[in-house]
Design a protein around this motif. Sequence first.
Motif, PDB file in Angstrom:
ATOM      1  N   VAL A   8      -7.849 -15.838  -7.860  1.00  0.00           N
ATOM      2  CA  VAL A   8      -6.510 -15.286  -7.978  1.00  0.00           C
ATOM      3  C   VAL A   8      -5.909 -15.114  -6.598  1.00  0.00           C
ATOM      4  O   VAL A   8      -6.501 -14.488  -5.726  1.00  0.00           O
ATOM      5  CB  VAL A   8      -6.541 -13.924  -8.707  1.00  0.00           C
ATOM      6  N   SER A   9      -4.744 -15.688  -6.383  1.00  0.00           N
ATOM      7  CA  SER A   9      -4.042 -15.541  -5.118  1.00  0.00           C
ATOM      8  C   SER A   9      -2.953 -14.494  -5.275  1.00  0.00           C
ATOM      9  O   SER A   9      -2.605 -14.116  -6.390  1.00  0.00           O
ATOM     10  CB  SER A   9      -3.423 -16.882  -4.698  1.00  0.00           C
ATOM     11  N   PRO A  10      -2.380 -14.000  -4.185  1.00  0.00           N
ATOM     12  CA  PRO A  10      -1.361 -12.949  -4.287  1.00  0.00           C
ATOM     13  C   PRO A  10      -0.165 -13.340  -5.128  1.00  0.00           C
ATOM     14  O   PRO A  10       0.555 -12.481  -5.619  1.00  0.00           O
ATOM     15  CB  PRO A  10      -0.952 -12.722  -2.822  1.00  0.00           C
ATOM     16  N   ALA A  11       0.057 -14.636  -5.316  1.00  0.00           N
ATOM     17  CA  ALA A  11       1.231 -15.065  -6.067  1.00  0.00           C
ATOM     18  C   ALA A  11       1.198 -14.614  -7.516  1.00  0.00           C
ATOM     19  O   ALA A  11       2.241 -14.458  -8.141  1.00  0.00           O
ATOM     20  CB  ALA A  11       1.339 -16.589  -6.006  1.00  0.00           C
ATOM     21  N   VAL A  12       0.002 -14.411  -8.079  1.00  0.00           N
ATOM     22  CA  VAL A  12      -0.078 -14.078  -9.496  1.00  0.00           C
ATOM     23  C   VAL A  12      -0.255 -12.588  -9.733  1.00  0.00           C
ATOM     24  O   VAL A  12      -0.412 -12.161 -10.861  1.00  0.00           O
ATOM     25  CB  VAL A  12      -1.248 -14.843 -10.165  1.00  0.00           C
ATOM     26  N   LEU A  52       6.993 -10.686  -3.702  1.00  0.00           N
ATOM     27  CA  LEU A  52       6.775 -12.014  -3.142  1.00  0.00           C
ATOM     28  C   LEU A  52       7.307 -13.079  -4.087  1.00  0.00           C
ATOM     29  O   LEU A  52       7.230 -12.922  -5.302  1.00  0.00           O
ATOM     30  CB  LEU A  52       5.280 -12.256  -2.912  1.00  0.00           C
ATOM     31  N   PRO A  53       7.840 -14.177  -3.561  1.00  0.00           N
ATOM     32  CA  PRO A  53       8.243 -15.279  -4.432  1.00  0.00           C
ATOM     33  C   PRO A  53       7.032 -15.822  -5.168  1.00  0.00           C
ATOM     34  O   PRO A  53       5.938 -15.861  -4.612  1.00  0.00           O
ATOM     35  CB  PRO A  53       8.803 -16.321  -3.441  1.00  0.00           C
ATOM     36  N   PRO A  54       7.177 -16.233  -6.422  1.00  0.00           N
ATOM     37  CA  PRO A  54       6.025 -16.735  -7.176  1.00  0.00           C
ATOM     38  C   PRO A  54       5.424 -17.976  -6.540  1.00  0.00           C
ATOM     39  O   PRO A  54       6.126 -18.839  -6.019  1.00  0.00           O
ATOM     40  CB  PRO A  54       6.618 -17.041  -8.556  1.00  0.00           C
ATOM     41  N   MET A  55       4.067 -18.026  -6.571  1.00  0.00           N
ATOM     42  CA  MET A  55       3.290 -19.162  -6.105  1.00  0.00           C
ATOM     43  C   MET A  55       3.371 -19.373  -4.597  1.00  0.00           C
ATOM     44  O   MET A  55       3.036 -20.434  -4.097  1.00  0.00           O
ATOM     45  CB  MET A  55       3.692 -20.445  -6.832  1.00  0.00           C
ATOM     46  N   TYR A  56       3.837 -18.374  -3.852  1.00  0.00           N
ATOM     47  CA  TYR A  56       3.821 -18.483  -2.400  1.00  0.00           C
ATOM     48  C   TYR A  56       2.641 -17.674  -1.871  1.00  0.00           C
ATOM     49  O   TYR A  56       2.628 -16.455  -1.999  1.00  0.00           O
ATOM     50  CB  TYR A  56       5.129 -17.955  -1.797  1.00  0.00           C
ATOM     51  N   PRO A  57       1.641 -18.310  -1.282  1.00  0.00           N
ATOM     52  CA  PRO A  57       0.486 -17.567  -0.771  1.00  0.00           C
ATOM     53  C   PRO A  57       0.853 -16.759   0.462  1.00  0.00           C
ATOM     54  O   PRO A  57       1.856 -17.025   1.124  1.00  0.00           O
ATOM     55  CB  PRO A  57      -0.515 -18.675  -0.419  1.00  0.00           C
ATOM     56  N   THR A  58       0.045 -15.749   0.755  1.00  0.00           N
ATOM     57  CA  THR A  58       0.259 -14.939   1.950  1.00  0.00           C
ATOM     58  C   THR A  58      -0.795 -15.277   2.987  1.00  0.00           C
ATOM     59  O   THR A  58      -1.924 -15.627   2.661  1.00  0.00           O
ATOM     60  CB  THR A  58       0.160 -13.440   1.617  1.00  0.00           C
ATOM     61  N   TYR A  59      -0.424 -15.161   4.231  1.00  0.00           N
ATOM     62  CA  TYR A  59      -1.323 -15.454   5.332  1.00  0.00           C
ATOM     63  C   TYR A  59      -1.355 -14.253   6.267  1.00  0.00           C
ATOM     64  O   TYR A  59      -0.361 -13.537   6.411  1.00  0.00           O
ATOM     65  CB  TYR A  59      -0.857 -16.702   6.088  1.00  0.00           C
ATOM     66  N   GLY A 108      -4.111 -19.174   1.147  1.00  0.00           N
ATOM     67  CA  GLY A 108      -4.121 -17.793   1.612  1.00  0.00           C
ATOM     68  C   GLY A 108      -5.338 -17.044   1.104  1.00  0.00           C
ATOM     69  O   GLY A 108      -6.407 -17.622   0.925  1.00  0.00           O
ATOM     70  N   PHE A 109      -5.178 -15.746   0.842  1.00  0.00           N
ATOM     71  CA  PHE A 109      -6.284 -14.925   0.356  1.00  0.00           C
ATOM     72  C   PHE A 109      -6.401 -15.032  -1.160  1.00  0.00           C
ATOM     73  O   PHE A 109      -5.409 -15.171  -1.876  1.00  0.00           O
ATOM     74  CB  PHE A 109      -6.078 -13.456   0.741  1.00  0.00           C
ATOM     75  N   SER A 110      -7.623 -14.931  -1.639  1.00  0.00           N
ATOM     76  CA  SER A 110      -7.857 -14.952  -3.079  1.00  0.00           C
ATOM     77  C   SER A 110      -9.120 -14.165  -3.390  1.00  0.00           C
ATOM     78  O   SER A 110      -9.932 -13.887  -2.509  1.00  0.00           O
ATOM     79  CB  SER A 110      -7.997 -16.390  -3.593  1.00  0.00           C
ATOM     80  N   LEU A 166     -13.003 -10.964  -0.259  1.00  0.00           N
ATOM     81  CA  LEU A 166     -11.827 -11.799  -0.359  1.00  0.00           C
ATOM     82  C   LEU A 166     -12.080 -13.098   0.388  1.00  0.00           C
ATOM     83  O   LEU A 166     -12.791 -13.114   1.394  1.00  0.00           O
ATOM     84  CB  LEU A 166     -10.604 -11.095   0.236  1.00  0.00           C
ATOM     85  N   VAL A 167     -11.515 -14.167  -0.119  1.00  0.00           N
ATOM     86  CA  VAL A 167     -11.708 -15.489   0.475  1.00  0.00           C
ATOM     87  C   VAL A 167     -10.385 -15.962   1.048  1.00  0.00           C
ATOM     88  O   VAL A 167      -9.349 -15.882   0.382  1.00  0.00           O
ATOM     89  CB  VAL A 167     -12.232 -16.495  -0.571  1.00  0.00           C
ATOM     90  N   TYR A 168     -10.435 -16.439   2.283  1.00  0.00           N
ATOM     91  CA  TYR A 168      -9.218 -16.947   2.914  1.00  0.00           C
ATOM     92  C   TYR A 168      -9.277 -18.458   3.028  1.00  0.00           C
ATOM     93  O   TYR A 168     -10.289 -19.029   3.440  1.00  0.00           O
ATOM     94  CB  TYR A 168      -9.033 -16.342   4.308  1.00  0.00           C
ATOM     95  N   ASP A 169      -8.194 -19.097   2.633  1.00  0.00           N
ATOM     96  CA  ASP A 169      -8.084 -20.546   2.710  1.00  0.00           C
ATOM     97  C   ASP A 169      -6.748 -20.898   3.356  1.00  0.00           C
ATOM     98  O   ASP A 169      -5.727 -20.267   3.066  1.00  0.00           O
ATOM     99  CB  ASP A 169      -8.178 -21.159   1.308  1.00  0.00           C
ATOM    100  N   ASN A 170      -6.755 -21.905   4.219  1.00  0.00           N
ATOM    101  CA  ASN A 170      -5.537 -22.265   4.941  1.00  0.00           C
ATOM    102  C   ASN A 170      -4.406 -22.702   4.012  1.00  0.00           C
ATOM    103  O   ASN A 170      -3.228 -22.553   4.345  1.00  0.00           O
ATOM    104  CB  ASN A 170      -5.832 -23.390   5.943  1.00  0.00           C
ATOM    105  N   SER A 171      -4.757 -23.246   2.857  1.00  0.00           N
ATOM    106  CA  SER A 171      -3.722 -23.754   1.960  1.00  0.00           C
ATOM    107  C   SER A 171      -3.254 -22.729   0.938  1.00  0.00           C
ATOM    108  O   SER A 171      -2.096 -22.730   0.537  1.00  0.00           O
ATOM    109  CB  SER A 171      -4.236 -25.002   1.226  1.00  0.00           C
TER     110      SER A 171
END
Length: 471
Positions: free
Chosen positions: A67-71, A82-89, A402-404, A395-400
Amino acid sequence: MIWEISGLIWAFASGSWCHRLLLFAIWSSFFQNVLTLQTPLELTHISSTSLLEASPPKSGIFRPIEVSPAVIPHYMFPGKSLPPMYPTYPTTYDPVLTGRCPVNFSAISNILDKTASDCNQLYAPVLGNVICCPQFSSLLHIFQGFYSINSDNLVLLNAVADDCFKDIINILASRGANGSIPAICSVKSSNLTGGSCPVKDINTLEKIVNTSKLLEACSTVDPLKECCRSICQPAIIEAALKILGTQSFADNDKNHLDMLNDCKGVVYSWISRTLPHDAANTAFRILSACKVNKACPLDLKQPSEVIVACKNVAAPSPSCCSSLNTYIVGIQKQMLITNRQAIICATMLGSMLQKGGVMTNIYELCDVDLKDFSIQVAVADGQQGCLLRSLPADLVYDNSSGFSFTCDLSDNIAAPWPSSSSLTSLSLCAPEMSLPALPTSETLGNLGCRGGWTDLFVPILSFFVFGTLLF
């Protein structure tokens, strides 16, 4: 194939009832394997990028989802929509330090990075109890042990503790962590000082405590056994009691309890000083997981309106279920919890309802699941509860993306209704079990299975040979 089948039929007809039972089990297993091969189970994987697009499967086994912050529903974070489906960094910058904490922070950079990630600015308020605070507590233990590596002290002096604590918070914030971690986790700089514990130096501790026993118990902590068949936790408490100079004390003695916790902090510091940082962090996270999964972290208000609406209900009632749903919606806005915590929370609420006179299982009447007790995340057809795993997670961070974090979708089960209004019998640990004694030759004879096993050897062997060739 005909020979193998005829051989089995001959053995079935001529053997004892025990032989027949064994052959029947083997024959049933054969057909079950064939059926399994013909109808493979479909596994459904739900990724974070498809949560808002794909429809949920009708059946099958759910794998955990990322789950990413977008959901995450926006109401959880006022002012941070936050706008939907936009990950945070993470927003990073160079921290401003006090300059009065004599520590090379780069030596513990990995633990600082992990803590900053687990206490991400966006997630920390809702993941504090399960992920952020346990990791932050582990960081403080490791820092305390690392600070004392070149001295005989296992704690920090008050003035230095204040400066180092500020530097730790500033470094974490500069790496994307929430700056309110001390308030979220109820932690102060005094946690680094040893408080009122009478022993604060390594020489005295090692004279009093059996450190070999302590190290053996805590160097490798089993995440599956520690919470129910504890090894490390009792060793830490025993060591803390010894340096405290007592064997036990009353549970309601707050002064002694505070002193015990302070001495446990000193013991943690010694362990951190002795073990590699990663090993110490793993052990401390497992111990924290055992602790947080023993209690419900939710603020359960008195369900007065639910009691009024559901007190005399014996069948599904719209007014009762509506009242219960309204109460649970309030719970869902608090935080993400684990599957074990959800069981405890559901049982506690059920106990409160029973004490108010609601004796019918309204969880069943109103279709309340365990997931209803945690924050709901957005999915294709609305929202779905997210329960975290009871084992330590990060939490897992991914460049594409963000956090999940991972939601365990295998816990889609009904909320448990307590058998009584008392919680004293609630335990999530299986009772000790003993295996029955192995049968002796006499009991084998009495069961009709004595001798004659050679009659079965040829048909069974040919059966398995045939099965091997077939598959």
